[in-house]
Motif scaffolding. Structure first.
Motif, PDB file in Angstrom:
ATOM      1  N   PRO A   1       0.811  -1.229   0.000  1.00 39.25           N
ATOM      2  CA  PRO A   1       0.000   0.000   0.000  1.00 39.25           C
ATOM      3  C   PRO A   1       0.838   1.269   0.000  1.00 39.25           C
ATOM      4  O   PRO A   1       0.468   2.273  -0.621  1.00 39.25           O
TER       5      PRO A   1
ATOM      6  N   LEU B   1      -6.947  -0.839  -0.368  1.00 38.27           N
ATOM      7  CA  LEU B   1      -5.807  -0.142   0.214  1.00 38.27           C
ATOM      8  C   LEU B   1      -5.583  -0.595   1.655  1.00 38.27           C
ATOM      9  O   LEU B   1      -4.441  -0.661   2.121  1.00 38.27           O
TER      10      LEU B   1
ATOM     11  N   VAL C   1      -2.574   0.140  -6.446  1.00 34.07           N
ATOM     12  CA  VAL C   1      -2.766  -0.872  -5.405  1.00 34.07           C
ATOM     13  C   VAL C   1      -2.955  -2.251  -6.030  1.00 34.07           C
ATOM     14  O   VAL C   1      -2.307  -3.235  -5.633  1.00 34.07           O
TER      15      VAL C   1
END
Length: 361
Positions: free
Chosen positions: A20, A290, A337
């Motif tokens: 992340p 995320l 991501v």
């Protein structure tokens, strides 16, 4: 020549943790390039997006208010995604939950009692869960694609809200504006602290994250979610029902989305309007990934994405950019991501000709 993804033999724990943060870093780099292309000072633009909203106490309260629906929706979506049920329609469940929760202060406006707000919360969660049950039923009984059905129901909910506030629920004293009555005092979510604007929607979000974290980590139901998400066949051998899991995941997700809808209209807006969401249901998908589908990680991710909303508003004023840049930032973040997660689990192969020999990149 074609490109293939080959599953890696082992997954790096370090890169899985850092993924992340790498995605955030790549998003910032892409943002610098974007602002240069727009002819804006990238340092000033990034300051407006990510620093300026954190410099005042009132903006911190706004951050919590923006983060509340994102966290609530994303926590519910994490249950769906971890169980391999792809609910893309949280935006519609958010809207229907808000409408169901608004029945008492709008239709029965004259009834003012301390019972109103608790009943609104219950109605909102039931409304969101009931709307989520539609794609769940279609998947479990008819094997339809839940991505398509849940997404299409978003537009049904949006049109239904628009028709309702312009028609039967329009405020008779509102000078013909498309909006409902203002909620009375018993129908408004109270503030967490009297000196700030943060309401109990943010408290609900934190409680939901803690409860779902406990369920996922410490209970048999959490183990069932994980097993069925990784392998439905293995779950059936263990005695778990994948069809029951479809209902469970969608109902939990829909209920939390409905609660998020109520927290927005009762805590922030104070009435129903044709548009009550800037896209929280879709942004929450980014928040869920995320946060690594971990309810506690989702709290941090929700604050980050809420910051992009506030930063986008600040940047419109300070440097004169369009609000579409905020959506672009959020889209880039989701792209990076998913890209980082894909490269953690797979490596790229270039395959040439019939021999299908390639080199790893």
């Amino acid at each position: 020549m074609r490109i293939e993804l080959k599953k890696r033999d082992g997954i790096s724990t370090l890169f899985a943790i850092l993924s992340p943060f790498v995605a955030l870093g790549l998003t910032l780099i892409a943002g610098v390039i974007l602002f240069i292309a727009l002819g804006k000072d990238p340092v000033a633009a990034l300051y407006s997006f990510f620093i300026e909203p954190l410099t005042e106490i009132w903006s911190l309260h706004e951050l919590a208010i923006k983060a509340a629906p994102l966290i609530l929706i994303a926590v519910g979506l994490s249950v769906c995604y971890r169980s391999n049920n792809w609910n893309i329609g949280a935006e519609g469940q958010f809207i229907i939950g808000a409408m169901a929760g608004s029945i008492l202060p709008v239709v029965f406006h004259g009834w003012q009692s301390p019972l109103v707000l608790p009943l609104m919360i219950v109605f909102a969660m039931i409304g969101g869960a009931a709307y989520a049950a539609i794609p769940a039923f279609l998947k479990a009984r008819l094997n339809t694609n839940e991505i398509l059905t849940s997404l299409m129901l978003v537009y049904v909910a949006q049109l239904f809200l628009d028709w309702t506030v312009r028609g039967p629920w329009r405020n008779p004293e509102g000078f013909n504006f498309p909006e409902t009555r203002n909620f009375h005092d018993y129908a408004v979510l109270p503030r967490i602290i009297e000196t700030g604007k943060t309401h109990w929607g943010f408290g609900f979000a934190l409680i939901a994250a803690l409860v779902l974290w406990f369920i996922m980590r410490r209970t048999l139901k959490g183990f069932e979610i994980t097993v069925l998400g990784q392998s439905a066949r293995a779950g059936r051998f263990a005695g778990f029902s994948d069809k029951k899991m479809v209902y469970f995941a969608f109902l939990v997700s829909g209920a939390l989305a409905g609660l998020a809808g109520l927290s927005e209209v009762s805590g922030s807006i104070g009435q129903l309007r044709p548009v009550i969401s800037p896209g929280y249901g879709f942004t929450a998908i980014i928040v869920a990934f995320l946060g690594r589908l971990n309810p506690l990680g989702i709290v941090a991710a929700g604050l980050v994405l809420a910051l992009t909303y506030l930063g986008g508003e600040a940047a419109q004023i300070s440097i004169g950019i369009t609000d579409k840049v905020t959506r672009l930032f959020q889209g880039l973040l989701l792209f990076f991501v998913l890209g980082c997660d894909t490269l953690i689990h797979y490596r790229i192969r270039l395959v040439f000709g019939a021999a299908q020999k390639g080199s790893a990149a």
